[in-house]
Write an enzyme that holds these catalytic residues in place. Structure first.
Site, mmCIF file in Angstrom:
data_model
loop_
_atom_site.group_PDB
_atom_site.id
_atom_site.type_symbol
_atom_site.label_atom_id
_atom_site.label_comp_id
_atom_site.label_asym_id
_atom_site.label_seq_id
_atom_site.Cartn_x
_atom_site.Cartn_y
_atom_site.Cartn_z
ATOM 1 N N SER A 183 -44.980 98.951 -60.125
ATOM 2 C CA SER A 183 -44.922 97.702 -59.753
ATOM 3 C C SER A 183 -43.924 96.496 -60.647
ATOM 4 O O SER A 183 -44.093 96.773 -61.744
ATOM 5 C CB SER A 183 -46.258 96.859 -59.627
ATOM 6 O OG SER A 183 -45.978 95.423 -59.265
ATOM 7 N N GLU A 238 -39.043 91.023 -47.916
ATOM 8 C CA GLU A 238 -40.247 90.309 -48.643
ATOM 9 C C GLU A 238 -39.506 89.017 -49.000
ATOM 10 O O GLU A 238 -39.150 88.934 -50.016
ATOM 11 C CB GLU A 238 -40.908 90.848 -49.901
ATOM 12 C CG GLU A 238 -41.667 91.816 -49.557
ATOM 13 C CD GLU A 238 -42.494 92.583 -50.803
ATOM 14 O OE1 GLU A 238 -42.490 91.900 -51.841
ATOM 15 O OE2 GLU A 238 -43.068 93.625 -50.613
HETATM 16 ZN ZN LIG Z 1 -44.261 90.538 -55.011
#
Ligand SMILES: [Zn+2]
Length: 275
Positions: A183, A238
């Site tokens: 991540s 996103e």
């Molecule tokens: Zn994020």
């Protein structure tokens, strides 16, 4: 007369042989260039040559530069395969589905985001300062920006990903949530934002998003997972996720409509410390 004829035939034969030799030589040279059009490309890697060739067969529309860049990105392998550990913190570090951080990786200068954020948000100091400056400036225009997810530990990401995978299946979860270690939030350089009034998944429909599209780069932030770049970033679009990369890199990426992966493999690969 006979002697003259013989001489002429010999002359023609010699010329013909010379022509054949010359053409053969041309073909040999041509063949060498044809078999390796990649070596002229910046960041060409000799050890990847077979992968370039193979990738070009399955992607005939890509030019040599894109073949080299994409294979160097590891896109000829499925996500989460042939992965590498990123060991050193750097403001321009790349963490994605091929480049991961170890469980105990620590971000230097991790500081609390005291304003414009939900409780308990932390960022790398330079990213935090840039974010506060941006949030202050957008406020002056009557808008609101709030950090709703920033630095995440390995364990936090692990819980998050496992929950998504449980509810939605691994394949779906992989399109929007990173596996632990992979991540970008683990770097302390990534922020998810909302405008307080709308849920973050609707951020695209807000005036704040329009402002971010025009201005985020001026503070060193890039939209990390743009529309129609899923095949490169590995993530769906996103509109809420931003990454701090510093002013000059953000400007270049913004002006050239690139993903961070494209920028990284064109300008930074092998220059930054990697394992
Ligand atoms: Zn994020």
């Amino acid at each position: 007369m006979k002697k003259g004829m013989a001489l002429l035939i010999i002359l023609i034969t010699v010329v013909a042989i010379l022509c054949i030799l010359k053409n053969n030589k041309k073909e040999v040279v041509k063949e060498e260039v044809e078999t390796n059009p990649y070596q002229e490309v910046k960041f060409y890697k000799k050890e990847n040559l077979e992968r370039y060739k193979k990738y070009s067969i399955s992607n005939p529309d890509l030019n040599s530069k894109d073949i080299v860049l994409r294979v160097n990105m590891n896109l000829d392998n499925s996500f989460y395969t042939n992965t590498k550990e990123v060991k050193e913190f750097n403001l321009l570090m790349l963490v994605n589905k091929y480049n991961y951080l170890a469980k105990d990786f620590e971000v230097p200068n991790l500081v609390k985001v005291e304003e414009y954020a939900k409780e308990g948000m932390y960022l790398e100091e330079k990213a935090k300062d840039a974010f506060i400056k941006m949030a202050n400036d957008i406020k002056k225009e009557g808008y609101n920006l709030r950090a709703i997810s920033t630095y995440r530990t390995y364990d936090y990401q692990s819980n998050l990903y496992n929950n998504y995978a449980k509810c939605d299946g691994v394949n779906n979860a992989d399109t929007y949530s990173a596996r632990p270690g992979f991540s970008e939030h683990h770097t302390g350089l990534a922020i998810d934002v909302d405008n307080i009034t709308k849920i973050y998944t609707d951020f695209e429909d807000t005036d704040e998003f329009t402002w971010m599209q025009e201005n985020a780069y001026k503070y060193g932030f890039i939209l990390r997972y743009p529309k129609d770049k899923e095949n490169i970033t590995g993530y769906i679009y996103e509109p809420w996720h931003y990454r701090y990369v510093g002013l000059s890199v953000a400007k270049y990426i913004h002006e050239n409509n690139l993903t961070f992966e494209e920028y990284y493999y064109e300008f930074l690969d092998n220059k930054l410390e990697r394992s």
